[in-house]
Motif scaffolding. Structure first.
Motif, PDB file in Angstrom:
ATOM      1  N   ALA A   1     -10.937  19.541 -51.874  1.00  0.00           N
ATOM      2  CA  ALA A   1     -11.089  18.082 -51.918  1.00  0.00           C
ATOM      3  C   ALA A   1      -9.789  17.384 -51.563  1.00  0.00           C
ATOM      4  N   SER A   2      -8.669  17.886 -52.069  1.00  0.00           N
ATOM      5  CA  SER A   2      -7.392  17.245 -51.743  1.00  0.00           C
ATOM      6  C   SER A   2      -7.029  17.444 -50.277  1.00  0.00           C
ATOM      7  N   GLU A   3      -7.390  18.591 -49.723  1.00  0.00           N
ATOM      8  CA  GLU A   3      -7.121  18.807 -48.289  1.00  0.00           C
ATOM      9  C   GLU A   3      -7.993  17.909 -47.439  1.00  0.00           C
ATOM     10  N   LEU A   4      -9.232  17.677 -47.865  1.00  0.00           N
ATOM     11  CA  LEU A   4     -10.125  16.782 -47.130  1.00  0.00           C
ATOM     12  C   LEU A   4      -9.589  15.358 -47.151  1.00  0.00           C
ATOM     13  N   GLN A   5      -9.013  14.942 -48.275  1.00  0.00           N
ATOM     14  CA  GLN A   5      -8.478  13.583 -48.362  1.00  0.00           C
ATOM     15  C   GLN A   5      -7.287  13.379 -47.429  1.00  0.00           C
ATOM     16  N   THR A   6      -6.577  14.437 -47.107  1.00  0.00           N
ATOM     17  CA  THR A   6      -5.460  14.286 -46.175  1.00  0.00           C
ATOM     18  C   THR A   6      -5.944  14.001 -44.754  1.00  0.00           C
ATOM     19  N   TYR A   7      -7.185  14.384 -44.434  1.00  0.00           N
ATOM     20  CA  TYR A   7      -7.719  14.146 -43.096  1.00  0.00           C
ATOM     21  C   TYR A   7      -8.411  12.794 -42.968  1.00  0.00           C
ATOM     22  N   ILE A   8      -8.828  12.193 -44.076  1.00  0.00           N
ATOM     23  CA  ILE A   8      -9.637  10.985 -44.011  1.00  0.00           C
ATOM     24  C   ILE A   8      -8.843   9.797 -43.488  1.00  0.00           C
ATOM     25  N   ASP A   9      -7.623   9.608 -43.939  1.00  0.00           N
ATOM     26  CA  ASP A   9      -6.835   8.454 -43.512  1.00  0.00           C
ATOM     27  C   ASP A   9      -6.573   8.464 -41.996  1.00  0.00           C
ATOM     28  N   PRO A  10      -6.131   9.584 -41.412  1.00  0.00           N
ATOM     29  CA  PRO A  10      -5.950   9.586 -39.947  1.00  0.00           C
ATOM     30  C   PRO A  10      -7.250   9.396 -39.175  1.00  0.00           C
ATOM     31  N   VAL A  11      -8.362   9.935 -39.694  1.00  0.00           N
ATOM     32  CA  VAL A  11      -9.645   9.767 -39.001  1.00  0.00           C
ATOM     33  C   VAL A  11     -10.077   8.303 -39.047  1.00  0.00           C
TER      34      VAL A  11
ATOM     35  N   LYS B   1     -13.011   5.174 -45.104  1.00  0.00           N
ATOM     36  CA  LYS B   1     -11.894   5.150 -46.057  1.00  0.00           C
ATOM     37  C   LYS B   1     -12.371   4.797 -47.455  1.00  0.00           C
ATOM     38  N   ALA B   2     -13.284   3.839 -47.572  1.00  0.00           N
ATOM     39  CA  ALA B   2     -13.777   3.415 -48.887  1.00  0.00           C
ATOM     40  C   ALA B   2     -14.634   4.496 -49.529  1.00  0.00           C
ATOM     41  N   PHE B   3     -15.413   5.209 -48.732  1.00  0.00           N
ATOM     42  CA  PHE B   3     -16.287   6.244 -49.262  1.00  0.00           C
ATOM     43  C   PHE B   3     -15.498   7.369 -49.915  1.00  0.00           C
ATOM     44  N   PHE B   4     -14.378   7.721 -49.326  1.00  0.00           N
ATOM     45  CA  PHE B   4     -13.562   8.800 -49.878  1.00  0.00           C
ATOM     46  C   PHE B   4     -12.481   8.280 -50.811  1.00  0.00           C
ATOM     47  N   GLY B   5     -12.478   6.994 -51.115  1.00  0.00           N
ATOM     48  CA  GLY B   5     -11.568   6.439 -52.105  1.00  0.00           C
ATOM     49  C   GLY B   5     -10.127   6.340 -51.665  1.00  0.00           C
ATOM     50  N   ILE B   6      -9.907   6.077 -50.408  1.00  0.00           N
ATOM     51  CA  ILE B   6      -8.519   5.981 -49.911  1.00  0.00           C
ATOM     52  C   ILE B   6      -8.244   4.541 -49.545  1.00  0.00           C
TER      53      ILE B   6
END
Length: 99
Positions: free
Chosen positions: A32-42, A94-99
């Motif tokens: 989950a933490s690794e997935l969150q690192t990809y969400i912001d750039p995407v 971004k909102a869906f993954f809480g970033i």
């Protein structure tokens, strides 16, 4: 002979799956933490693509308008709709993954 190959395959699969099951909650948290690192750039990439599509659309609409085409309003609505969609998708991801 066929059963021997099947049994060997079963043993290899069981041995390969054991470390994955042993990780448990730690493995899920790490994923989950690794997935969150990809969400912001995407999300940023989607916003950039939306901006580029908007610029290209603006130029195309301007060319149609100067050429005197009758369907300029339809072109504006199509391009603006696609830009708004891409911008909303970038924000929603971004909102869906809480970033």
């Amino acid at each position: 002979m066929h059963m021997k190959k099947l049994a060997t395959l079963f043993v290899f699969v069981a041995l390969a799956a054991t470390p994955a099951l042993a990780q448990g909650a730690g493995g899920i948290d790490a994923g989950a933490s690794e997935l969150q690192t990809y969400i912001d750039p995407v999300g940023n990439l989607i916003l950039i693509i939306g901006a580029i599509v908007g610029l290209i659309g603006g130029v195309r609409v301007y060319i149609k308008w100067n050429a005197g085409d009758q369907d300029t309003q339809k072109a504006v609505m199509g391009w603006m709709g696609s830009c708004v969609f891409l911008m909303v998708v970038g924000v929603v991801v971004k909102a869906f993954f809480g970033i």
